[in-house]
Motif scaffolding. Structure first.
Motif, PDB file in Angstrom:
ATOM      1  N   ILE A 147      71.900  26.173   4.585  1.00 26.16           N
ATOM      2  CA  ILE A 147      71.472  27.703   5.875  1.00 26.16           C
ATOM      3  C   ILE A 147      70.022  27.579   6.129  1.00 26.16           C
ATOM      4  N   TRP A 148      68.963  27.283   5.369  1.00 29.72           N
ATOM      5  CA  TRP A 148      67.866  27.746   5.114  1.00 29.72           C
ATOM      6  C   TRP A 148      68.022  25.560   6.001  1.00 29.72           C
ATOM      7  N   PHE A 149      68.168  24.991   5.913  1.00 35.65           N
ATOM      8  CA  PHE A 149      67.863  24.045   6.518  1.00 35.65           C
ATOM      9  C   PHE A 149      68.762  23.900   7.801  1.00 35.65           C
ATOM     10  N   ALA A 150      68.880  24.684   8.564  1.00 33.16           N
ATOM     11  CA  ALA A 150      69.636  24.838   9.864  1.00 33.16           C
ATOM     12  C   ALA A 150      68.454  25.636  10.327  1.00 33.16           C
ATOM     13  N   CYS A 151      67.891  27.121   9.578  1.00 32.05           N
ATOM     14  CA  CYS A 151      67.172  27.550  10.382  1.00 32.05           C
ATOM     15  C   CYS A 151      65.976  26.802  10.192  1.00 32.05           C
ATOM     16  N   SER A 152      65.343  26.311   9.596  1.00 37.17           N
ATOM     17  CA  SER A 152      63.880  25.547   9.594  1.00 37.17           C
ATOM     18  C   SER A 152      63.626  24.394  10.578  1.00 37.17           C
ATOM     19  N   PHE A 153      65.133  23.929  10.754  1.00 39.88           N
ATOM     20  CA  PHE A 153      64.978  21.919  11.184  1.00 39.88           C
ATOM     21  C   PHE A 153      65.769  22.596  12.089  1.00 39.88           C
ATOM     22  N   GLY A 154      66.497  23.472  12.175  1.00 38.78           N
ATOM     23  CA  GLY A 154      67.978  23.428  13.390  1.00 38.78           C
ATOM     24  C   GLY A 154      66.728  24.413  14.191  1.00 38.78           C
ATOM     25  N   ALA A 155      65.673  25.253  14.514  1.00 41.26           N
ATOM     26  CA  ALA A 155      65.294  26.400  14.819  1.00 41.26           C
ATOM     27  C   ALA A 155      64.118  26.523  15.283  1.00 41.26           C
ATOM     28  N   GLY A 156      63.994  25.049  14.787  1.00 40.59           N
ATOM     29  CA  GLY A 156      61.614  24.675  13.987  1.00 40.59           C
ATOM     30  C   GLY A 156      62.203  23.897  15.014  1.00 40.59           C
ATOM     31  N   ILE A 157      62.973  22.675  14.687  1.00 36.42           N
ATOM     32  CA  ILE A 157      62.421  21.360  15.011  1.00 36.42           C
ATOM     33  C   ILE A 157      63.743  21.461  16.518  1.00 36.42           C
ATOM     34  N   VAL A 158      64.918  20.986  16.140  1.00 34.92           N
ATOM     35  CA  VAL A 158      65.974  20.390  16.874  1.00 34.92           C
ATOM     36  C   VAL A 158      65.706  20.915  18.312  1.00 34.92           C
ATOM     37  N   LEU A 159      66.007  23.084  18.222  1.00 33.44           N
ATOM     38  CA  LEU A 159      66.393  24.265  19.052  1.00 33.44           C
ATOM     39  C   LEU A 159      65.048  24.233  19.651  1.00 33.44           C
ATOM     40  N   ARG A 160      63.274  23.292  19.425  1.00 27.99           N
ATOM     41  CA  ARG A 160      62.535  24.474  19.733  1.00 27.99           C
ATOM     42  C   ARG A 160      62.890  25.055  21.141  1.00 27.99           C
ATOM     43  N   GLY A 162      56.594  38.566  19.417  1.00 28.46           N
ATOM     44  CA  GLY A 162      55.280  38.488  18.580  1.00 28.46           C
ATOM     45  C   GLY A 162      53.887  38.310  19.588  1.00 28.46           C
ATOM     46  N   GLY A 163      54.026  38.176  20.900  1.00 35.48           N
ATOM     47  CA  GLY A 163      53.952  36.914  21.741  1.00 35.48           C
ATOM     48  C   GLY A 163      53.412  35.428  21.557  1.00 35.48           C
ATOM     49  N   TYR A 164      54.781  35.256  20.849  1.00 33.74           N
ATOM     50  CA  TYR A 164      54.846  33.324  20.409  1.00 33.74           C
ATOM     51  C   TYR A 164      56.060  33.609  20.790  1.00 33.74           C
ATOM     52  N   PRO A 165      56.566  31.228  21.600  1.00 32.53           N
ATOM     53  CA  PRO A 165      57.711  31.982  21.406  1.00 32.53           C
ATOM     54  C   PRO A 165      58.510  31.091  20.393  1.00 32.53           C
ATOM     55  N   LEU A 166      59.615  31.409  21.053  1.00 28.79           N
ATOM     56  CA  LEU A 166      60.242  31.907  19.309  1.00 28.79           C
ATOM     57  C   LEU A 166      61.111  30.484  18.532  1.00 28.79           C
ATOM     58  N   GLY A 167      60.609  29.367  19.243  1.00 37.46           N
ATOM     59  CA  GLY A 167      60.810  28.141  18.319  1.00 37.46           C
ATOM     60  C   GLY A 167      59.700  27.714  17.275  1.00 37.46           C
ATOM     61  N   PHE A 168      58.359  28.261  18.245  1.00 38.24           N
ATOM     62  CA  PHE A 168      56.910  28.201  17.747  1.00 38.24           C
ATOM     63  C   PHE A 168      56.821  29.096  15.875  1.00 38.24           C
ATOM     64  N   TRP A 169      57.710  30.313  16.807  1.00 39.57           N
ATOM     65  CA  TRP A 169      57.549  31.910  15.611  1.00 39.57           C
ATOM     66  C   TRP A 169      58.884  31.560  14.027  1.00 39.57           C
ATOM     67  N   PHE A 170      59.910  30.189  14.841  1.00 42.44           N
ATOM     68  CA  PHE A 170      60.731  29.818  13.005  1.00 42.44           C
ATOM     69  C   PHE A 170      59.819  28.524  13.305  1.00 42.44           C
ATOM     70  N   ALA A 171      59.816  27.741  12.664  1.00 40.53           N
ATOM     71  CA  ALA A 171      58.621  27.044  12.222  1.00 40.53           C
ATOM     72  C   ALA A 171      57.742  27.163  11.632  1.00 40.53           C
ATOM     73  N   GLN A 172      56.559  28.528  12.321  1.00 38.37           N
ATOM     74  CA  GLN A 172      55.844  28.876  11.529  1.00 38.37           C
ATOM     75  C   GLN A 172      56.047  30.349  10.355  1.00 38.37           C
ATOM     76  N   GLN A 173      56.981  30.980  11.067  1.00 33.91           N
ATOM     77  CA  GLN A 173      56.890  32.264   9.448  1.00 33.91           C
ATOM     78  C   GLN A 173      58.684  32.712   9.916  1.00 33.91           C
ATOM     79  N   GLY A 174      59.158  31.509  10.820  1.00 31.90           N
ATOM     80  CA  GLY A 174      60.604  32.383  10.186  1.00 31.90           C
ATOM     81  C   GLY A 174      61.549  31.873   9.428  1.00 31.90           C
TER      82      GLY A 174
END
Length: 87
Positions: free
Chosen positions: A26-39, A48-60
């Motif tokens: 689950i963590w891999f799917a969220c960090s790699f998938g949402a932060g890189i592959v689906l960014r 919070g004013g930031y693109p969702l893909g960037f937010w996942f990579a940095q905070q999510g």
């Protein structure tokens, strides 16, 4: 340790490793998938004013990791009770 206890110990660790593997997936799917592959696709929305893909990579992925830690505690206790393992 007799054969019954040994099988019970193996079943306990299989259940524990299955839990850890699931949570890491689950963590891999969220960090790699949402932060890189689906960014790029996720960047069409903002949080919070930031693109969702960037937010996942940095905070999510960090927030997801913290939630998974608490989920591990709860689920590992269930496994411990099921197999009669005490702290």
């Amino acid at each position: 340790m007799d054969e019954n206890e040994a099988e019970r110990a193996r079943a306990y660790w299989r259940a524990n490793l299955r839990l850890v593997g699931s949570l890491l997936a689950i963590w891999f799917a969220c960090s790699f998938g949402a932060g890189i592959v689906l960014r790029e696709w996720l960047d069409q929305w903002r949080i919070g004013g930031y693109p969702l893909g960037f937010w996942f990579a940095q905070q999510g992925s960090i927030y997801i990791f913290l939630v998974l830690i608490f989920a591990y505690v709860v689920l590992a206790r269930r496994i411990d009770r099921k197999f009669g393992v005490e702290d």
